[in-house]
Design a protein around this motif. Structure first.
Motif, PDB file in Angstrom:
ATOM      1  N   LEU B 282      -2.555  18.971   8.859  1.00  0.00           N
ATOM      2  CA  LEU B 282      -3.793  19.062   8.093  1.00  0.00           C
ATOM      3  C   LEU B 282      -3.887  17.908   7.103  1.00  0.00           C
ATOM      4  O   LEU B 282      -4.960  17.438   6.764  1.00  0.00           O
ATOM      5  N   VAL B 283      -2.713  17.483   6.617  1.00  0.00           N
ATOM      6  CA  VAL B 283      -2.631  16.303   5.765  1.00  0.00           C
ATOM      7  C   VAL B 283      -1.557  15.421   6.372  1.00  0.00           C
ATOM      8  O   VAL B 283      -0.461  15.897   6.671  1.00  0.00           O
ATOM      9  N   ARG B 284      -1.905  14.140   6.571  1.00  0.00           N
ATOM     10  CA  ARG B 284      -1.010  13.274   7.326  1.00  0.00           C
ATOM     11  C   ARG B 284      -0.751  12.000   6.548  1.00  0.00           C
ATOM     12  O   ARG B 284      -1.629  11.192   6.354  1.00  0.00           O
ATOM     13  N   ASN B 285       0.442  11.883   6.045  1.00  0.00           N
ATOM     14  CA  ASN B 285       0.897  10.639   5.435  1.00  0.00           C
ATOM     15  C   ASN B 285      -0.095  10.077   4.415  1.00  0.00           C
ATOM     16  O   ASN B 285      -0.544   8.948   4.534  1.00  0.00           O
ATOM     17  N   VAL B 286      -0.421  10.867   3.423  1.00  0.00           N
ATOM     18  CA  VAL B 286      -1.373  10.412   2.407  1.00  0.00           C
ATOM     19  C   VAL B 286      -0.618   9.944   1.161  1.00  0.00           C
ATOM     20  O   VAL B 286       0.273  10.638   0.674  1.00  0.00           O
ATOM     21  N   ASP B 287      -0.939   8.756   0.701  1.00  0.00           N
ATOM     22  CA  ASP B 287      -0.432   8.241  -0.574  1.00  0.00           C
ATOM     23  C   ASP B 287      -1.586   8.250  -1.561  1.00  0.00           C
ATOM     24  O   ASP B 287      -2.731   8.049  -1.175  1.00  0.00           O
ATOM     25  N   LEU B 288      -1.259   8.438  -2.809  1.00  0.00           N
ATOM     26  CA  LEU B 288      -2.330   8.512  -3.805  1.00  0.00           C
ATOM     27  C   LEU B 288      -1.729   8.226  -5.166  1.00  0.00           C
ATOM     28  O   LEU B 288      -0.599   8.639  -5.455  1.00  0.00           O
ATOM     29  N   HIS B 289      -2.437   7.452  -5.983  1.00  0.00           N
ATOM     30  CA  HIS B 289      -1.978   7.319  -7.352  1.00  0.00           C
ATOM     31  C   HIS B 289      -3.163   7.388  -8.303  1.00  0.00           C
ATOM     32  O   HIS B 289      -4.302   7.111  -7.927  1.00  0.00           O
ATOM     33  N   LEU B 290      -2.870   7.804  -9.508  1.00  0.00           N
ATOM     34  CA  LEU B 290      -3.918   8.064 -10.474  1.00  0.00           C
ATOM     35  C   LEU B 290      -3.429   7.580 -11.829  1.00  0.00           C
ATOM     36  O   LEU B 290      -2.295   7.860 -12.221  1.00  0.00           O
TER      37      LEU B 290
END
Lengths: 328, 515
Positions: B282-290
């Motif tokens: 459902l979620v695949r290899n997601v990178d995220l920064h904030l």
């Protein structure tokens, strides 16, 4: 005192109080014996065991669960207390024989209740069993363990000091009434004024919303079943002390009377709504009904039919007065 | 089109309007279906496609407008009437009963009986076998449905539609759960249906499926039908730009942000396996920064995995999910949402009534639910302290309700959202995860929520905001991340992004651009 507890309209509370008052007045007019102080204490003593169980049941039902094992756990803790008090326990591998004081027996009974409740809670939170199934299994297990422990025979002759907690009186008020009074007040306080109580309502109202608000849902559930188990243990002590005997089939069917009292008291079986005060009224209604029908010489067979009808009427009235849930 | 007489349409919807409390879902929508033709129905989330579909299927009656079947005005009081009228609907979530067999499902509600009144299994199985053979599906008629793969179940659903001699079949994203092979055989089957004269409505986001399938395309936006035109007359780019429309004049003016470069939340390699389909994510290899004081917008279509990503970060899927998480540069791992809250996260979910609020409780009790510890005296909740605390919180979010004791159930959507935000202000979060913050909220309350978000950000809060609404996401975000099928499909700086570029990235298997 603020009568509105968590949006249950005070009207609903008034309805059940009114029904209780009507029953009391009616029975007072129909019999000479109902409105006597002896009979009043008698009723309170009779309902104390059910009230003790129902307080735990109320907390559990508010959290969105159910506990069918209360009657069986009552029997098991009563039997354990009686057995330990009477004969102690032999620990062959240590080569010792432990004798128990009254305090020791009481603590053991409560520990047994807590352990049964913990098993319920773990089965529900860890194994993800529906509460109905987990506690149904515990009903069977606890009843079986009771029969194993007693060999199927009552354990009798526990002595007057132990009997005092079930038959004694202090300041003219029967001990079971004192004991249950303390339990009721504590539980009402927990419901209204503690974070744990608030979390019970939140979990019962919407488990996902509670979880997302950072409530430790599994911990709340585990604790409430342990509390339920402890109260079953206390009820087991009350029954055993009053009869001066632990019966292997004590508490048979008590879970149903307890659920009936909770439901008559306006607590919603779907969780999130309800109160301890309501349950006290529910227990009183059942107690007065049983007592009144007995005094009126109504056949016990009819008594059961009438009790069933009262449950339907009480809950229908409550539904009528309760705020309607809106879809979507 | 205009020259064609109305009677040549198998099914026609004329000027349909439908409102739900607070939302006008359909406004004056018309749709014409002809025998043997496939109409692709496209539009953003919330454009009104599903509502239109449920009106046609007889699930919901329209407020205004009429439906004509073979030129005659009809009104369905129940889905079974639409079905008997020859309109079959294949919903995205399968509408079948998992424990019944294939044949039982196909005949559900229309069971064949013997003259003794018992089920005529022989006839049902015979009919089912011929249907399955026609669709080249090699499964026994008495196989329980749950033993089939999702794609096969979908085909059974189509068989059910055929069995009712449907002349109109409405399909809502029928390929979303199918493998490539299954998609191909489904598309082949649709062509056969067209050849047999069945009119088809095909809702999809996957344009590449339309190429040799669609005869017409109907584009919806904001509850209105923008156009129904022949498929050849429009390019994919034109369709996309009609879907998003011209960027509406932003009701909300973006303020100058003082966002720093201090990273407050950092997610690396987030994976969330599908609960029932092994190997699917459902979620695949997601990178995220904030960064502190920043708003990261996440855009995507339904089922893109946006909500699941937020839930994964918030510790809701601790047993299944994998991710590396750092808060303020320190590594973190949450076994439950409670731990995420302790670490300074807050989550305002999309479905406020189900997940955000305890509806049986009062406004005050909902507002203080996450901070009960702060209101204790001698271990007990102090009523005066609680009221005081709730009042302060609700003032900070400009809540305008009548009473703190008002059941939260009775509040408007906007006020409910504010109560949820108030609840989280109490825990002094570093990062707020906002899922569809204005869904179902009217325009005025919307602007208030936007202003509130600006205020919170100015106060140093960092926000990850998921939204299906392009104007909203473009107006509020500093950066925009687009998700598609569980993965990161592109990232845009807010001041350079265009609606077309974002929408193109959000569509599956289309050319993706990175800015």
């Amino acid at each position: 005192m603020n009568v509105t507890i968590l949006n249950t309209p005070s009207v609903a509370r008034l309805q059940s109080l009114l029904a209780l008052a009507l029953m009391v007045v009616g029975l007072g007019l129909m019999t000479d014996t109902f409105l006597t102080s002896d009979n009043g204490w008698n009723i309170l003593r009779q309902i104390s065991v059910n009230l003790c169980l129902s307080v735990g049941m109320t907390l559990i039902i508010i959290s969105g669960g159910i506990d069918l094992s209360v009657g069986a756990v009552l029997a098991l803790s009563g039997a354990v207390a009686a057995g330990l008090l009477k004969q102690g326990i032999a620990l062959p591998f240590l080569g010792v024989h432990l004798d128990f004081t009254i305090t020791g027996a009481i603590v053991s009974a409560i520990a047994v209740g807590a352990a049964a409740g913990a098993c319920n809670g773990l089965a529900i939170t860890r194994l993800q069993l529906p509460p109905f199934v987990a506690t149904l299994a515990m009903l069977s297990i606890a009843r079986g363990l009771t029969l194993l422990w007693t060999g199927g025979f009552p354990i009798t002759g526990l002595g007057p000091s132990f009997g005092f907690i079930g038959t004694g009186a202090w300041l003219g008020i029967p001990m079971p009434v004192w004991e249950v009074l303390v339990i009721v007040m504590l539980a009402a306080l927990v419901c209204k004024r503690t974070a744990f109580g608030r979390h019970l309502y939140a979990v019962g109202g919407s488990e996902r919303a509670a979880l997302l608000a950072g409530v430790r849902v599994e911990r709340v559930k585990l604790i409430v079943y342990v509390v339920g188990g402890v109260l079953s243990g206390v009820a087991g002590l009350l029954v055993t002390a009053r009869l001066d005997s632990a019966q292997p089939n004590a508490g048979l069917g008590y879970e149903l009377d307890s659920i009936a009292a909770v439901v008559i008291g306006g607590t919603s079986l779907s969780g999130g709504r309800g109160s301890i005060v309501g349950t006290v009224i529910g227990c009183l209604i059942i107690g007065v009904l049983n007592n009144g029908l007995f005094l009126l010489d109504v056949s016990p067979f009819w008594q059961q039919v009438i009790k069933g009808l009262v449950i339907i009427v009480a809950v229908a009235l409550d539904r009528f007065g309760a705020p309607k849930g809106r879809a979507g | 089109m205009t020259s064609t007489a109305a009677t040549s349409h198998v099914l026609e919807a004329r000027n349909i309007s439908k409102s739900f409390p607070g939302v006008r879902a359909l406004q004056d929508v018309s749709l014409r279906l002809s025998a043997g033709k496939l109409v692709a129905l496209v539009g953003e989330n919330g454009a009104g496609k599903s509502t239109l579909m449920s009106v046609l299927a007889g699930v919901q009656p329209p407020d205004r407008g009429e439906i004509l079947l073979d030129g005659t005005v009809i009104s369905f009081r129940h889905p079974s009437e639409a079905r008997r009228g020859g309109i079959a609907t294949i919903f995205q979530e399968l509408g079948l009963s998992a424990n019944l067999t294939v044949a039982e499902n196909i005949f559900l509600g229309e069971e064949a009986t013997t003259r003794w009144g018992t089920l005529d299994y022989a006839a049902m199985h015979r009919h089912t076998r011929s249907l399955l053979a026609r669709m080249q599906l090699d499964i026994p008629a008495d196989a329980p449905l749950h033993s089939l793969r999702v794609g096969q179940q979908q085909v059974v659903e189509i068989a059910r539609a055929l069995s009712a001699n449907a002349r109109v079949i409405i399909m809502d994203e029928p390929t979303s759960a199918l493998s490539q092979g299954e998609i191909e055989s489904l598309l082949r089957m649709i062509k056969e249906l067209k050849a047999a004269g069945v009119a088809i409505v095909y809702i999809t986001h996957k344009f590449e499926e339309l190429a040799d399938l669609a005869d017409e395309v109907a584009i919806m936006r904001d509850g209105r039908m923008i156009t129904q035109a022949s498929y050849e007359s429009l390019t994919h780019e034109q369709i996309v730009s009609l879907m998003v429309g011209r960027t509406p004049t932003a009701t909300h003016a973006r303020r100058v942000r003082r966002s720093t470069k201090e990273p407050v939340l950092c997610v690396k390699q987030a994976y969330l396996p599908h609960p029932s389909r092994p190997g699917d994510y459902l979620v695949r290899n997601v990178d995220l920064h904030l960064c502190r004081g920043e708003v990261l917008g996440i855009f995507g279509l339904m089922g893109a995995g946006r909500t699941e990503l937020l839930e994964t970060i918030f510790g809701m899927h601790a047993r299944r999910a994998r991710l590396d998480l750092a808060i303020d540069g320190r590594e973190a791992r949450f076994a439950s949402p409670a731990e995420a809250v302790d670490a300074g996260l807050a989550f305002a979910p999309e479905d406020r009534k189900r997940d955000g609020l305890v509806l049986d409780m009062s406004t005050q009790q909902n507002a203080t639910l996450a901070c009960l510890g702060a209101m204790k005296r001698w271990g007990l909740i102090h009523p005066a302290l609680e009221t005081e605390c709730a009042r302060t919180l609700l003032q900070r979010i400009h809540w305008r309700g009548s009473s703190l004791r008002e059941p939260v159930r009775n509040l408007s959507g906007g006020n409910q959202q504010k109560v949820i935000l108030a609840k989280w202000l109490a825990t002094r979060p570093k990062v707020l995860l906002l899922d569809e913050p204005t869904r179902g909220i009217d325009i005025n309350a919307r602007n208030e929520i936007y202003a509130l978000i600006e205020e919170l950000v100015a106060g140093g809060l960092s926000i990850v905001m998921v939204s299906s609404e392009l104007p909203e996401i473009m107006a509020l975000s500093d950066r925009i991340m687009v998700m598609c099928q569980g993965a990161n499909a592109g990232e845009f700086a807010a001041d350079t992004a265009t609606a077309e570029a974002i929408m193109t990235a959000a569509l599956p298997n289309s050319t993706r651009s990175r800015a």
